[in-house]
Design an enzyme around this catalytic site. Sequence first.
Site, PDB file in Angstrom:
ATOM      1  N   ASP A  86     -32.410 -17.417 -38.234  1.00  0.00           N
ATOM      2  CA  ASP A  86     -32.890 -16.973 -39.380  1.00  0.00           C
ATOM      3  C   ASP A  86     -32.093 -15.800 -39.742  1.00  0.00           C
ATOM      4  OD1 ASP A  86     -34.595 -16.032 -41.617  1.00  0.00           O
ATOM      5  OD2 ASP A  86     -36.432 -15.744 -40.255  1.00  0.00           O
ATOM      6  N   ASP A 130     -26.178 -11.075 -29.595  1.00  0.00           N
ATOM      7  CA  ASP A 130     -25.668  -9.674 -30.146  1.00  0.00           C
ATOM      8  C   ASP A 130     -24.137  -9.545 -30.124  1.00  0.00           C
ATOM      9  OD1 ASP A 130     -26.129 -10.195 -27.395  1.00  0.00           O
ATOM     10  OD2 ASP A 130     -26.640  -8.190 -26.640  1.00  0.00           O
ATOM     11  N   TYR A 171     -41.385 -19.028 -34.269  1.00  0.00           N
ATOM     12  CA  TYR A 171     -41.869 -19.538 -35.593  1.00  0.00           C
ATOM     13  C   TYR A 171     -43.112 -20.664 -35.126  1.00  0.00           C
ATOM     14  CZ  TYR A 171     -38.430 -16.866 -37.987  1.00  0.00           C
ATOM     15  OH  TYR A 171     -37.604 -15.754 -38.393  1.00  0.00           O
ATOM     16  N   LYS A 197     -29.591 -16.135 -25.998  1.00  0.00           N
ATOM     17  CA  LYS A 197     -29.916 -14.737 -25.248  1.00  0.00           C
ATOM     18  C   LYS A 197     -30.199 -15.152 -23.855  1.00  0.00           C
ATOM     19  CE  LYS A 197     -29.826 -10.061 -25.007  1.00  0.00           C
ATOM     20  NZ  LYS A 197     -28.854  -9.378 -25.286  1.00  0.00           N
TER      21      LYS A 197
END
Length: 373
Positions: A258, A234, A130, A201
């Site tokens: 988000d 995940d 972002y 991640k």
Amino acid sequence: MAHQLCLVRGDGIGPEIAEATRRCLDAAIATTDGATELVWQQVEAGVDIMETEGTPLPDATIEAIRKADAAIKAPITTPVGTGFRSVNVHLRQALNLYACVRPCKSYAGVRSKYRDIDLVIVRENTEDCYAGIEFQRATDGAEKIIDTINALAIGRKIATGRDSTGITIKPISVEATEKIVRYAFDYARANGRRKVTSVHKANIMKFTDGLWLEVSREVAKDYSDIEFEDRIVDNMCMQLVQKPELYDVIVLPNLYGDILSDLCAGLVGGLGVAPGANIGDSGAVFEATHGSAPKYKGLNKVNPTALILSGMLMLRHIGERRAADRLEQAVAAVIAEGRDVTYDMKPDRNDPTAVGTREMADAIIRKLENGRL
Ligand code: NAD
């Protein structure tokens, strides 16, 4: 005492829910402490001001919010496919509103597959994908980056076929990560929470998410009273769907924050009841997770709860804890009764007894005025 507040009315359904929220906040203060006052300054941002001033976020609006004790912001439309950059992203960057805090809490009477959810998402708000560092395919910028990376001969090549590759850069810094993870731990401490989970991640993005994880672990050492753990994003999504009760405060980089904000909003009944806060060192802007739902504009139809609960968070932020608690109880009571609620909170969305935005706010105000809260 007077609190100086800004009100951004926004686009689409924004003005209706902004008005409902302002009225509920005024009532919460007036019925709690006669000596305190909320002084509102209406400031402009969005599509309409873009037409007259050539910018959707005038400097005067940014300055007014900077000077105020806090701001309530109704949602703003981001037109798709124009040069109009998201006002929300711009405002967060201009005021360095680095922490996005989204409590996700079950309220009796809200339809959901889950009960007793009580999670808080703390999303880093300034970096990651972002940051707005993007290169369109087939432009000089994208091609220079592709050439540079391919020349580094790192064993992987970026496709250079005609017009083939767009690029978004994902910066994650030690400074911003430390600041947000510290914020999450401080929030946990101040609000009697027991655990912080850092999401990443890092197995794939070793130098960005890996940095995030390393800094999270370092910061956690300063908070031995709060439990710490990390989760790969995940796996975190699956865990939240299967065992949300295991989680408490969840701190995430911008993009995962988000996405998981909406996932958690889904756990507690959807966007209509998901409040949020954007907190920085020189400003605080409170807003619902949902957008401007343009198709409902001007219909006095949508649910004002998410923005009213964002206002409740604002009252806490400015030190009006008692008024905040009473407002939350009034909202919870109206929802639990299920009578004076908007269409989306009725078991059947076509229920003719559903009330409008204004009338739901009226019911909350009646609770504040009459109820023993
Ligand atoms: P949205 O959240 O506006 O609406 C999606 C759907 O959710 C609506 O059609 C409606 O069915 C439901 N919904 C949303 N708010 C509701 C409410 N208060 N009560 C009842 N139902 C509600 O999402 P979108 O359609 O993807 O976005 C519309 C516009 O809003 C876009 O321009 C987007 O950029 C903008 N947006 C702004 C913000 C913000 O200002 N913070 C956040 C998200 C989206």
